[in-house]
Write an enzyme that holds these catalytic residues in place. Structure first.
Site, PDB file in Angstrom:
ATOM      1  N   CYS A 106      11.562  15.423   2.808  1.00 50.80           N
ATOM      2  CA  CYS A 106      11.640  16.878   2.967  1.00 50.80           C
ATOM      3  C   CYS A 106      10.583  17.268   3.988  1.00 50.80           C
ATOM      4  CB  CYS A 106      11.428  17.575   1.628  1.00 50.80           C
ATOM      5  SG  CYS A 106      12.875  17.457   0.556  1.00 50.80           S
TER       6      CYS A 106
ATOM      7  N   THR B 261      13.273   7.329  -0.395  1.00 52.53           N
ATOM      8  CA  THR B 261      13.922   8.583  -0.775  1.00 52.53           C
ATOM      9  C   THR B 261      14.062   9.466   0.463  1.00 52.53           C
ATOM     10  OG1 THR B 261      11.797   9.608  -1.337  1.00 52.53           O
ATOM     11  CG2 THR B 261      13.018   8.551  -3.138  1.00 52.53           C
ATOM     12  N   GLU B 262      14.869  10.494   0.327  1.00 45.81           N
ATOM     13  CA  GLU B 262      14.991  11.422   1.449  1.00 45.81           C
ATOM     14  C   GLU B 262      13.655  12.109   1.689  1.00 45.81           C
ATOM     15  OE1 GLU B 262      17.232  15.154   0.965  1.00 45.81           O
ATOM     16  OE2 GLU B 262      17.435  14.611  -1.149  1.00 45.81           O
TER      17      GLU B 262
ATOM     18  N   ASP C 108      10.046  13.531  -8.070  1.00 50.51           N
ATOM     19  CA  ASP C 108       9.128  12.901  -9.027  1.00 50.51           C
ATOM     20  C   ASP C 108       9.645  12.940 -10.458  1.00 50.51           C
ATOM     21  OD1 ASP C 108       7.510  12.237  -6.982  1.00 50.51           O
ATOM     22  OD2 ASP C 108       5.801  13.447  -7.566  1.00 50.51           O
TER      23      ASP C 108
END
Length: 303
Positions: free
Chosen positions: A115, A112-113, A179
């Site tokens: 952050c 996933t990206e 999530d």
């Protein structure tokens, strides 16, 4: 002739690994995982990783499936998260790039990206002096993400929204919801069943197992309360049973009494009100409280 993907491994990868070796590479050779742990939960571990094709940092989420061989529902939820993420395209929802199952290691992996600044709970603890203006900015972005989920066809209820699964890129102040493993896709009946979530953030009707997407609005209100006070709601309770008793009796968390900003308090109370009186994400985005009028009142940390 070697493929472009294998060249990553043969050339650039070899050079980079002399400085900081990957401990694992995905089957296509595109993503490399470092040993650095970004976060760890009951179900998965999240590691720092690198996308060699796009030249960017990513998050490598890894689940050891053998830990849950006796509980197929966990695996089902994880697959659900991946299937959900795969189809969601919104600026305020964490992006999924790829996923695969490693049969040899018996792990489920998805990229996933990343952050850069981690989750909002930890970020807020690091930055103790935050203005109402900043809080409104974060709130608007979370609501835009919720509005996207709730107006999706079919409707998606997050069900476990809290400050630990809202992520932030602090350099631009952008927040994203992550999530989605507990999310429920709601069909035409528009009512979800089953009890899941984080007790401190769960709306009363979630305990009754008959609820709508407005449970996320309740959780959003509790997120705002935590952002404002740096205190997890109902932290005065030492058991889930006591939280349940207070929530179902309509008793507010003690943190509410610490809010000095009356407009903020009234806005949170709208979010956590009775289900039929609770506004939608779209309604809240139009609330005067979230207007762009400058409000630089700093929320001082409580001693």
């Amino acid at each position: 002739m070697p493929s472009a993907m294998s060249k990553y491994q043969a050339d650039e990868l070899d050079q980079d690994q002399e400085k900081e070796p990957f401990v694992e590479v995905d089957p296509k050779g595109r993503f490399g995982r470092y040993d650095e742990l970004l976060g760890s939960g009951a179900v998965k571990k999240v590691y720092r990783a690198f996308d060699q094709e796009e030249g960017r940092d990513v998050a490598w989420n890894q689940v050891r499936l053998r830990n849950f061989s006796s509980d197929p529902s966990v695996i089902y939820r994880l697959h659900s998260e991946i299937e959900l993420l795969k189809n969601l395209k919104n600026d305020y929802i964490i992006v999924l790039y790829d996923f695969w199952k490693d049969n040899e290691k018996n792990t489920l992996n998805f990229i996933t990206e990343a952050c850069a600044s981690g989750n909002l709970r930890d970020y807020r603890k690091k930055h103790r002096h935050v203005s109402i203006k900043a809080l409104k900015k974060w709130g608007r972005q979370i609501l835009k993400g919720l509005d996207y989920l709730h107006t999706h066809d079919p409707c998606i209820i997050h069900r476990d929204l809290n400050c630990s699964n809202i992520f932030i890129n602090g350099n631009i102040g952008k927040v994203k919801i992550g999530d989605l493993g507990l999310a429920a896709i709601v069909g035409k009946s528009h009512a979800a069943h089953s009890l899941l979530g984080t007790p401190e953030y769960m709306a009363p009707e979630l305990y009754e197992e008959e609820y709508t997407e407005l449970v996320d609005i309740y959780s959003f209100g509790m997120c705002l309360l935590e952002m404002a006070t740096m205190e997890i709601p109902y932290s005065e309770c030492d058991s889930i049973a006591k939280i349940y008793k207070k929530v179902t009796s309509g008793i507010q968390p003690q943190a509410m009494s610490k809010l000095k900003h009356q407009e903020l308090k009234a806005f949170i109370e709208r979010c956590v009100g009775k289900p039929r009186q609770r506004p939608s994400a779209a309604d809240l985005l139009n609330d005067p409280f979230l207007s762009d009028v400058l409000d630089d009142v700093v929320l001082e940390p409580h001693q």
